[in-house]
Scaffold this motif. Structure first.
Motif, short mmCIF file in Angstrom:
data_model
loop_
_atom_site.label_atom_id
_atom_site.label_comp_id
_atom_site.label_asym_id
_atom_site.label_seq_id
_atom_site.Cartn_x
_atom_site.Cartn_y
_atom_site.Cartn_z
N ILE A 241 -4.44 -2.52 -5.71
CA ILE A 241 -4.44 -3.79 -5.13
C ILE A 241 -5.55 -4.55 -5.66
CG2 ILE A 241 -4.03 -5.49 -3.23
CD1 ILE A 241 -2.92 -3.03 -1.67
N GLN B 226 -6.41 -10.59 -2.69
CA GLN B 226 -5.75 -9.57 -3.36
C GLN B 226 -4.47 -10.07 -3.77
OE1 GLN B 226 -6.25 -6.03 -0.74
NE2 GLN B 226 -8.00 -5.68 -2.08
N SER C 63 -0.41 -9.77 -4.51
CA SER C 63 0.82 -9.20 -3.94
C SER C 63 1.82 -9.88 -4.55
CB SER C 63 0.83 -9.25 -2.34
OG SER C 63 1.89 -8.72 -1.88
N VAL D 49 -7.70 -10.42 2.82
CA VAL D 49 -7.57 -9.04 3.20
C VAL D 49 -8.01 -8.96 4.57
CG1 VAL D 49 -8.31 -6.77 2.63
CG2 VAL D 49 -8.04 -8.46 0.80
N THR E 144 -3.04 -9.21 2.92
CA THR E 144 -3.00 -7.91 2.74
C THR E 144 -3.73 -7.02 4.00
OG1 THR E 144 -2.54 -7.98 0.39
CG2 THR E 144 -3.50 -6.04 1.36
N SER F 277 2.38 -7.30 7.91
CA SER F 277 1.52 -8.19 6.78
C SER F 277 2.58 -9.12 5.91
CB SER F 277 0.96 -6.89 5.99
OG SER F 277 0.41 -7.82 4.75
N GLY G 272 1.52 -9.61 3.03
CA GLY G 272 1.18 -9.13 1.68
C GLY G 272 1.75 -7.60 1.48
N ASP G 273 0.49 -6.81 1.24
CA ASP G 273 0.76 -5.51 1.05
C ASP G 273 0.07 -4.78 2.18
OD1 ASP G 273 2.06 -5.82 -1.40
OD2 ASP G 273 0.16 -5.60 -2.53
N ALA H 199 6.05 -4.98 5.52
CA ALA H 199 5.33 -5.83 4.72
C ALA H 199 6.19 -6.44 3.83
CB ALA H 199 4.54 -4.68 3.93
#
Length: 471
Positions: free
Chosen positions: A120, A181, A183, A195, A214, A229, A231-232, A246
């Motif tokens: 990521i 990050q 995603s 993050v 994330t 999440s 994101g990831d 996610a």
């Protein structure tokens, strides 16, 4: 000097106008006596509007050795075929230093480097993330009649910006709006999320996590906890009977041992080393380096388990396109269910959308009918009473809401139909062995494995489940 003997020159232009042929029609008894002038051939070509790409040496040969070419078709003109345009693509400059394949990277000693299976990448505010390379129009060709032949233009591609990214005015460059990050979420939308890091386990000291971004967990996720999440989610340890949700991808370095509790749900991919007694769902792929045991695993496209062990035993596995493993089942014939080639959740959603659209269209019809009545009253009386005016405003607002709703439903319907239309032939591939005890389903077709198969691909051909040897 005029041509001698009885002959006729027929000219035929191909359907695509890229070639022209002549047929020298001669009676057998006259073949050795005819004399043909080049001017006769060129006049025949001109009469058929053939003026480009004429093969002068072929014309010369026909006139020099007419007996050789009598009563046979000979190509005498060749046009230039158009060059089709190239499809548009998207480049990702931020990935230049990242070597990211479709699965875990195998090291020189045969071990699998699962730690780096999904990177990521960190990006900075203002960094270029994606660049659109537009489709090309191609190059026109030229017909033997001298006309230009239009090329097939390449298919254009659109950038899909998500959250915390910005497009330039031309919509050809996509930049990060914040530090964070990258995603990818539903329908390949590109996002940049902040993050949230947990430096140990997700336990009672941390509690459940629900983060718009994330999440990176440097320890384990213990029984009963939940991580959500937008994101990831990246877990450097293992996941027990927990819930992970996610919108992007989920990566779990040390595997999943869920004891039939909790669930793992990712909008895009799930990558891990092993899955045991767990419930895992991915919108795109589930990629496992070692094993899947006694679990329920669903993937919109593929389930791949091809590491050094790469075995799948027990449970139910469902994939829209393909299920791949080195070994399926075991010598004890443990029941294992494999289902491919259908996307029931999409088909169910499509049916639901069609029903909703019918209701919206009907409500739009009634709304338009009501507005029509208001307009008729207005034309007659030149002014609406207060109650009718209020009703007209409500109907107008209702129509705007219904119109917006119908467009959203139609767009989603079109996306689903496109995805279902793009379904390729489904397959199940055993790269080492498939043991008895396997029940495989391709849509409505069901097949029970009653003996061992070595290195075999199972596909549907002519309405039946067929096998082919893997090379």
């Amino acid at each position: 000097m005029e041509g001698i003997g009885k002959y006729k020159i027929d000219v035929k232009v191909s359907a695509d106008k890229l070639e022209a042929e002549v047929l020298l029609r001669v009676d057998e008894q006259d073949i050795d006596e005819i004399v043909i002038l080049e001017t006769d051939v060129y006049k025949a070509l001109q009469a058929s509007n053939v003026k480009y790409g004429i093969l002068d040496d072929v014309v010369r040969d026909i006139c020099t050795l007419p007996a050789k070419y009598a009563n046979a078709r000979v190509k005498v003109a060749q046009g230039v075929a158009p060059v089709a345009g190239t499809d548009g693509t998207i480049e990702y400059p931020y990935l230049a230093s990242i070597n990211e394949g479709e699965g875990p990277k195998e090291l020189e000693d045969g071990r699998v480097d699962f730690y780096n299976v999904t990177t990521i990448p960190n990006v900075a505010k203002g960094q270029l993330l994606a660049r659109k390379i537009p489709a090309s129009q191609g190059e026109p060709g030229t017909a033997v009649t001298g006309e230009p032949i239009a090329p097939k233009a390449g298919k254009e591609i659109n950038m899909k910006p998500g959250k915390n990214v910005v497009l330039n005015q031309e919509r050809t460059m996509l930049y990060a709006a914040i530090d964070g990050q990258v995603s990818f979420t539903e329908q390949s939308k590109m996002n940049v999320f902040p993050v949230f890091e947990v430096n140990g386990d997700v336990d009672f000291g941390v509690g459940n996590i629900d983060f718009v971004g994330t999440v990176v967990i440097r320890g384990n996720v213990l029984n009963g906890f939940r991580v959500k999440s937008s994101g990831d989610i990246r877990v450097l340890g293992s996941v027990e009977g927990a819930e992970l949700y996610a919108e992007g991808s989920i990566e779990i370095k040390s595997g999943i041992v869920a004891q039939d509790k909790g669930c793992i749900v990712a909008g895009k991919d799930v990558r891990t080393s092993f899955i045991q007694n767990a419930n895992v769902t991915a919108g795109n792929q589930v990629i496992v380096s070692q094993s899947i045991m006694f679990s329920t695993v669903r993937a919109g496209k593929q389930i791949i388990c091809k590491g050094s062990k790469g075995f799948i035993i027990g449970g139910v596995l469902q994939a829209g396109e393909k299920i791949v493993a080195r070994v399926f089942g075991n010598s004890s014939a443990t029941p294992t269910i494999l289902e491919v080639g259908v996307k029931p959740e999409l088909r169910q959603e499509l049916a639901s959308i069609q029903k909703e659209l019918q209701n919206v269209y009907e409500n739009l019809r009634k709304t338009d009918q009501g507005l029509g009545v208001m307009n008729q009253i207005l034309q007659v009386s030149k002014e609406l009473p207060a109650d009718k005016r209020l009703m007209q405003i409500k109907l107008t607002n209702t129509r705007l809401v219904l119109e917006k709703e119908s467009k959203e439903l139609e767009a989603r319907r079109n996306d689903i139909e496109l995805e279902l239309k793009g379904e390729g032939p489904a397959a199940i591939e055993a790269y080492h062995v498939m043991y008895p005890g396997i029940k495989m389903t391709f849509g409505k077709l069901v097949h029970f494995i009653k003996h061992e198969y070595a290195r075999t691909r199972f596909i549907v051909l002519d309405g039946e489940i067929s096998t082919a040897t893997l090379i």
